[in-house]
Design a protein around this motif. Structure first.
Motif, PDB file in Angstrom:
ATOM      1  N   HIS A  68     -79.479  51.857   3.412  1.00 21.36           N
ATOM      2  CA  HIS A  68     -78.434  52.841   3.711  1.00 21.36           C
ATOM      3  C   HIS A  68     -77.678  53.210   2.437  1.00 21.36           C
ATOM      4  O   HIS A  68     -77.729  52.488   1.429  1.00 21.36           O
ATOM      5  CB  HIS A  68     -77.450  52.274   4.740  1.00 21.36           C
ATOM      6  CG  HIS A  68     -77.960  52.318   6.151  1.00 21.36           C
ATOM      7  ND1 HIS A  68     -77.154  52.112   7.250  1.00 21.36           N
ATOM      8  CD2 HIS A  68     -79.209  52.574   6.638  1.00 21.36           C
ATOM      9  CE1 HIS A  68     -77.877  52.226   8.355  1.00 21.36           C
ATOM     10  NE2 HIS A  68     -79.125  52.494   8.023  1.00 21.36           N
ATOM     11  N   GLU A  70     -74.340  53.363   1.607  1.00 23.71           N
ATOM     12  CA  GLU A  70     -73.299  52.463   1.106  1.00 23.71           C
ATOM     13  C   GLU A  70     -73.930  51.183   0.560  1.00 23.71           C
ATOM     14  O   GLU A  70     -73.461  50.609  -0.422  1.00 23.71           O
ATOM     15  CB  GLU A  70     -72.295  52.129   2.214  1.00 23.71           C
ATOM     16  CG  GLU A  70     -71.612  53.337   2.838  1.00 23.71           C
ATOM     17  CD  GLU A  70     -72.338  53.813   4.096  1.00 23.71           C
ATOM     18  OE1 GLU A  70     -73.587  53.925   4.073  1.00 23.71           O
ATOM     19  OE2 GLU A  70     -71.659  54.065   5.101  1.00 23.71           O
ATOM     20  N   CYS A 128     -71.932  52.354   9.048  1.00 21.77           N
ATOM     21  CA  CYS A 128     -72.524  51.885  10.303  1.00 21.77           C
ATOM     22  C   CYS A 128     -71.931  50.532  10.684  1.00 21.77           C
ATOM     23  O   CYS A 128     -71.673  49.682   9.839  1.00 21.77           O
ATOM     24  CB  CYS A 128     -74.047  51.800  10.192  1.00 21.77           C
ATOM     25  SG  CYS A 128     -74.667  50.674   8.936  1.00 21.77           S
ATOM     26  N   CYS A 138     -73.579  48.345   6.952  1.00 22.62           N
ATOM     27  CA  CYS A 138     -72.749  48.730   5.812  1.00 22.62           C
ATOM     28  C   CYS A 138     -71.323  48.231   6.013  1.00 22.62           C
ATOM     29  O   CYS A 138     -70.642  47.864   5.056  1.00 22.62           O
ATOM     30  CB  CYS A 138     -72.782  50.241   5.624  1.00 22.62           C
ATOM     31  SG  CYS A 138     -74.422  50.830   5.144  1.00 22.62           S
TER      32      CYS A 138
HETATM   33 ZN   LIG Z   1     -75.158  51.786   7.020  1.00 22.31          ZN
END
Ligand SMILES: [Zn+2]
Length: 239
Positions: A68, A70, A128, A138
């Motif tokens: 992801h 981040e 998330c 994250c």
């Molecule tokens: Zn995430």
């Protein structure tokens, strides 16, 4: 601890601020995300609050694996800290691109850290709070980073700026990052005016788009209609 909960801020669409400009930059990174029909495309920045210099950046699936934005941004930042530590100590540090730092390892990495504290994290979509893949969220990673503090008690990350919320197409429970971040003493800032663009880029590889985009709601949620998750492409991982 509710008594120390940080505030939530809502920046209006106008006047445009440096925060809007930085989020636009994060959007430009999100457009670089490799294709996936089963995951959002997000961009993230780690920024100095004093000079607005970009310290690290990342976007979805930038690092190998089902990564992801981040996560990539933080792991690349840890990589530069690890490299500096290797240079200073002569002891080879584990590289975050090769190993995923866990609790404790991150704090150890920042012993003697001479860089800036109280950094700002910009992300085109709220971090998330649950992943269908079961992988680390994250939100967990940001909370972990927030536990790293300077000798005088400053957090490594102080504010999180978000461009749009996360709808419930993948995670039916929705997203609860805002409350967890606040409880951890991290300010949450919703940057107005970019939600539709952030959402459009986040969905750019998904087969079904949000059918009712909205810029009205910015409170950690999204009030567009739920859309069934699209069928997974061959070999693609869930978000
Ligand atoms: Zn995430």
């Amino acid at each position: 601890m509710a008594s120390t909960a940080a505030e939530v801020h809502h920046l209006p669409a106008t006047p445009s601020t440096p925060h809007h400009t930085l989020l636009q930059h994060a959007l430009s990174l999100a457009r670089l995300c490799p294709r996936s029909t089963t995951a959002f495309s997000v961009g993230a920045l780690l920024v100095s609050p004093t000079t607005s210099a970009i310290i690290s950046d990342g976007y979805s699936r930038e690092l190998p694996g089902n990564t992801h934005a981040e996560e990539c941004c933080l792991r690349k930042f840890y990589g530069t800290v690890a490299a500096a530590r290797t240079a200073a100590t002569g002891v080879k540090q584990l590289e975050p691109k090769d190993v995923d730092y866990q609790d404790g390892q991150v704090s150890a990495l920042f012993e003697g850290y001479g860089g800036e504290w109280e950094l700002d994290l910009y992300t085109t979509m709220v971090p998330c709070s649950k992943r269908m893949s079961g992988l680390r969220t994250c939100l967990d990673r940001i909370i972990e980073a927030s536990k790293v503090t300077s000798p005088d008690g400053k957090k490594l990350i102080k504010r999180v700026f978000c461009g749009c919320g996360e709808d419930d197409r993948f995670v039916k429970e929705g997203n609860w990052a805002e409350g967890v971040l606040r409880d951890a003493g991290i300010e949450v800032w919703w940057v107005g005016g970019l939600e539709s663009e952030c959402r459009g880029v986040a969905e750019m590889w998904l087969e079904k788009k949000t059918d009712k985009p909205t810029a009205a709601k910015q409170e950690g949620g999204f009030d567009g209609k739920s859309v069934e998750a699209s069928g997974a492409g061959a070999g693609e991982m869930p978000m």
